[in-house]
Design an enzyme around this catalytic site. Structure first.
Site, short mmCIF file in Angstrom:
data_model
loop_
_atom_site.label_atom_id
_atom_site.label_comp_id
_atom_site.label_asym_id
_atom_site.label_seq_id
_atom_site.Cartn_x
_atom_site.Cartn_y
_atom_site.Cartn_z
N GLY A 23 -9.62 15.85 -9.18
CA GLY A 23 -9.59 14.48 -8.65
C GLY A 23 -8.72 14.32 -7.42
O GLY A 23 -8.39 13.20 -7.02
N GLU B 161 1.41 1.42 2.02
CA GLU B 161 2.22 2.60 1.69
C GLU B 161 1.39 3.73 1.08
O GLU B 161 1.57 4.91 1.40
CB GLU B 161 3.34 2.19 0.72
CG GLU B 161 4.28 3.30 0.32
CD GLU B 161 5.12 3.82 1.48
OE1 GLU B 161 4.82 4.92 1.95
OE2 GLU B 161 6.07 3.13 1.90
N THR C 247 -10.23 6.17 -9.96
CA THR C 247 -9.03 6.93 -10.32
C THR C 247 -7.76 6.15 -9.98
O THR C 247 -6.89 5.94 -10.84
CB THR C 247 -9.02 8.28 -9.55
OG1 THR C 247 -10.26 8.92 -9.79
CG2 THR C 247 -7.88 9.16 -9.97
N LYS D 52 -4.14 9.81 8.26
CA LYS D 52 -2.73 9.57 7.89
C LYS D 52 -1.81 9.79 9.09
O LYS D 52 -0.86 9.04 9.29
CB LYS D 52 -2.35 10.49 6.73
CG LYS D 52 -3.15 10.19 5.45
CD LYS D 52 -3.02 11.31 4.44
CE LYS D 52 -3.85 11.06 3.19
NZ LYS D 52 -3.99 12.24 2.34
N1 HSE Z 1 -7.84 13.69 -0.64
C1 HSE Z 1 -6.49 13.33 -0.41
C2 HSE Z 1 -5.63 14.58 -0.51
C3 HSE Z 1 -6.07 12.29 -1.42
O1 HSE Z 1 -6.12 15.61 -0.95
O2 HSE Z 1 -4.50 14.52 -0.09
C4 HSE Z 1 -4.87 11.50 -1.03
O3 HSE Z 1 -5.03 10.82 0.16
#
Ligand code: HSE
Length: 437
Positions: free
Chosen positions: A188, A130, A13, A206
């Site tokens: 997705g 980033e 993706t 994160k």
């Molecule tokens: N699975 C993650 C989300 C994708 O839903 O934020 C982006 O890091």
């Protein structure tokens, strides 16, 4: 000048989105970077050729990822295969080969970033990431560069789009958890393993990165407290709304006198806060700097093109800095590597916050008095109490407490004592509350 040649690992993706953005905007990007940027070599196991706009512009596509990182013509590797093991090997090999790396791999950076950055520093190359945090929002750049004058005091973010989508749909449409998760997977947004989204692991990856660049501490994923949204019930969403709050899955990092808080969990936040109104798959990060005060960054946290936007911006940054001395480039974790802090990350028992508690109590005189005296004994001050009507067919009533700020250790002790009362059934539901002032 010759074009800069990119090696691309992965055509899923985000890989497909990156090809599409880089090829569609090739002229504009060249005007910004000062050089044309082309993908000369890509590798992927399987991919949907028809779904990728600009695929025909890639010089060569094979299934040999090491062929790309060992290609002498390639100067920058974009790693988009995900996971930790092969991705780590490929990134370290690219660095060893003197290539710069751009990655969207938050798990890789959160777990192995210290080792990767130190290898990159030794070799004089850049590893840019980033896209690893909050998708298309340029939060790394904002914190690392835009806020460089500040002592950052705290940051709090909605950094998992799937989790935010689920909580938003539960609140707005009364939909159930599994049904919304299925839709997020189909769209997705969700990780390959969706437990990473709903158990908070993706957000913890994160937040680990945000905490490091906010305070100049090494990446410490193992010390990030992680709680997901699977225990959130519809009744808590409704109760929170009645009290003037929304439940959001937040990553919070804060510098205190005792150390750094790094925690990911569902959180009640006042509904009037801007960030409380960030819904659906969108992400937002609120950062508080001592000079600037609060700043809020909002945008798409997932999806092919938003994530590609961050990846391509990193590529442009790397190209612009190709001729600079490595020691004059922006440090990977915002602070110079020899100026990192060893301030400890606090255990969750040491953090201080307010709480929402929901308990199921026998409806008779004296029961709430016992509960409030336990809270008092643990030094917990009560902000509000609501007793809800008994659920049909039950002699128990749900009782909701909002407390003032207290150390988590005290709250754990109080919850243990409340759960031991024979007038209280089941477990006490506890959701942390933050005003984000
Ligand atoms: N699975 C993650 C989300 C994708 O839903 O934020 C982006 O890091």
């Amino acid at each position: 000048m010759d074009p800069i040649k990119i090696g691309l690992l992965g055509l899923g993706t985000v890989g497909g989105g990156t090809v599409s953005v880089l090829t569609r905007n090739i002229d504009e990007i060249a005007r910004r970077a000062g050089r044309e940027i082309i993908i000369s070599h890509a590798a992927a196991k399987d991919y949907n050729a028809d779904a990728i706009e600009g695929l025909d512009k890639i010089g060569k596509i094979t299934d040999d990822v090491f062929g790309v990182v060992n290609d002498p013509d390639v100067e920058i590797i974009i790693e988009l295969i995900g996971g930790y093991t092969l991705a780590k090997e490929l990134v370290l090999k690219s660095i060893e080969n003197g290539k710069h790396v751009v990655t969207a791999n938050k798990a890789l950076i959160a777990l192995h970033g210290n080792e990767i950055f130190s290898a990159a520093q030794e070799k004089g190359v850049t590893v840019a990431f980033e896209a690893a945090v909050a998708g298309g929002i340029p939060i790394i750049k904002a914190m690392r560069e835009g806020l460089a004058a500040n002592q950052i005091q705290w940051a709090a973010g909605i950094i998992n789009g799937t989790g935010n989508f689920i909580l938003s749909e539960m609140r707005d449409k009364g939909r159930n958890f599994d049904d919304v998760l299925e839709e997020a997977q189909a769209l997705g947004y969700a990780e390959a393993d969706p437990t990473f989204d709903v158990e908070g692991i993706d957000a913890a990856h994160k937040l680990t990165i945000i905490g490091s660049i906010a305070f100049g501490i090494p990446l410490q994923f193992d010390k990030t407290y992680t709680e997901g949204i699977t225990q959130i019930e519809q009744q808590d969403v409704v109760n929170a709304a009645e009290l003037g709050y929304r439940i959001k899955h937040l990553g919070i990092t804060r510098k205190t006198d005792k150390g750094i808080e790094l925690r990911v969990h569902p959180t009640l936040i006042p509904e009037r806060r801007l960030i409380a109104n960030v819904d659906g798959v969108m992400n937002a990060v609120l950062v508080y700097g001592d000079a600037v005060g609060p700043t809020l960054y909002y945008g798409a946290g997932a999806g092919a093109q938003p994530t590609a936007s961050a990846i391509v911006a990193d590529v442009v940054d790397v190209v612009r800095a190709l001729t600079t001395d490595p020691e004059n480039r922006v440090p990977h974790l915002a602070f110079q590597p020899d100026a990192m802090s060893d301030i400890p990350v606090l255990d969750i028992e040491e953090i201080e916050t307010a709480y929402y508690l929901r308990l199921s109590a026998v409806d008779r005189p004296g029961v709430l008095a016992n509960v409030t005296s336990i809270l008092g004994a643990s030094n917990i001050s009560i902000e509000a109490i609501i007793q809800k009507p008994a659920i049909e067919g039950s002699s128990q009533v749900p009782v909701i407490f909002l407390t003032q700020r207290v150390q988590e250790k005290n709250m754990n002790e109080a919850i243990r004592n409340i759960e031991a009362l024979d007038t209280i059934s089941g477990q006490v539901v506890r959701i942390r509350v933050e005003t984000l002032k």
